[in-house]
Design an enzyme around this catalytic site. Structure first.
Site, short mmCIF file in Angstrom:
data_model
loop_
_atom_site.label_atom_id
_atom_site.label_comp_id
_atom_site.label_asym_id
_atom_site.label_seq_id
_atom_site.Cartn_x
_atom_site.Cartn_y
_atom_site.Cartn_z
N ASP A 1 0.83 -1.20 0.00
CA ASP A 1 0.00 0.00 0.00
C ASP A 1 0.87 1.25 0.00
OD1 ASP A 1 -2.41 1.40 0.10
OD2 ASP A 1 -2.47 1.41 2.28
N VAL B 193 -9.55 0.40 4.33
CA VAL B 193 -9.88 0.76 5.72
C VAL B 193 -8.62 0.61 6.56
CG1 VAL B 193 -11.33 0.28 7.72
CG2 VAL B 193 -12.25 -0.06 5.41
#
Length: 290
Positions: A82, A231
């Site tokens: 990420d 999230v």
């Protein structure tokens, strides 16, 4: 079981109108908490690690944990890089077995972002590794990333079309009004902009900054084409709040087997809620399908 590319998960989500939740991980307990729920609900999942996560626990160790948990919970897992920012860093981790990477060049001008993403796509596609990129820029704070409101900007639909065509990227994170972290007021999501992007971009779309966004807003983005929902902050807050309360109730406590489980159980409730919003329960792909 195995560590797989997110490409197959997101293509299935796009075809069937749901989203795959991407939960940020930080240690063994957070991975286990997420997978306990995903295994129970038979939900596909993307375990996302930022560069900061891999500073806390080495990549090789996280990869070994995820591989072991894939066997334990009898489900394929996508370990996702990420907000990574360099080809060299991504190359090292792909060589170590990861099959999903986000290269974040959103802070660069359009042409430089394209050049960086294209270099990552060219390498990753030789190794069955899917690539996510971001066009537009979210504000807020996540790990080492801090983007003020003046530096944030929304995704232009026609630029998004050109970007995907020029880079060959597998999925695209779009800026439509969400932000990293929590919100000081109700977020204003540009659904019309998202619909316009969906009309001209065929690859799966990604929603970053979904923590603290009202559930009905997230569901609407999925209806409009979002296939991956990120999230992070809500998970950390739930875990930390539960541990703090445990120590307040047990001031002499010192056994991590007790207070970490309390934190994990609180995190699990957030995971369960997000799976419901994404509509991903009972969507788990078997190895032959992935």
């Amino acid at each position: 079981m195995s560590i797989i590319s997110t490409k197959y998960l997101l293509q299935d989500a796009q075809a069937k109108g749901y989203a795959v939740p991407a939960f940020n991980i930080h240690n063994a307990e957070t991975i286990q908490a997420i997978l306990e729920v995903c295994s129970e609900l038979r939900s596909p999942v993307i375990l996302a690690g930022t560069p900061g996560t891999f500073k806390h626990i080495a990549f090789d160790e996280i990869y070994a944990l995820c591989s072991a948990y894939s066997e334990t919970y009898d489900m394929p897992l996508a370990l996702h890089l990420d907000h990574h920012e360099s080809l060299a860093d991504i190359r090292r981790k792909v060589e170590g077995g990861v099959r999903s990477a986000m290269i974040d060049g959103s802070h660069f001008p359009f042409a430089d972002n394209v050049a960086l993403v294209k270099s990552v796509v060219d390498y990753c596609h030789l190794n069955d590794c899917s690539v996510e990129a971001e066009l537009g820029r979210l504000g807020g704070v996540e790990d080492d990333m801090d983007v003020d409101e003046e530096s944030a900007f929304l995704t232009d639909p026609q630029e998004a079309k050109r970007f995907v065509e020029l880079t060959g990227v597998d999925s695209l994170a779009v800026a439509i009004g969400t932000a990293h972290g929590l919100y000081t007021k109700r977020p204003k999501i540009d659904f019309q902009r998202l619909a316009e992007i969906r009309e001209v971009v065929q690859v799966p779309l990604v929603l970053h900054g979904a923590s603290d966004v009202p559930d009905d807003f997230v569901r609407r983005t999925i209806e409009l084409g979002v296939c991956k929902v990120n999230v992070a902050t809500e998970l950390k807050i739930a875990f930390a709040a539960a541990v703090k309360k445990w120590f307040a109730d047990n001031p002499d406590g010192n056994d991590p087997r007790f207070y970490m489980r309390v934190g994990m159980d609180a995190m699990k409730e957030v995971v369960r809620s997000k799976i419901a919003v994404c509509g991903s329960a009972n969507r788990l792909l078997l190895p032959a399908e992935a």
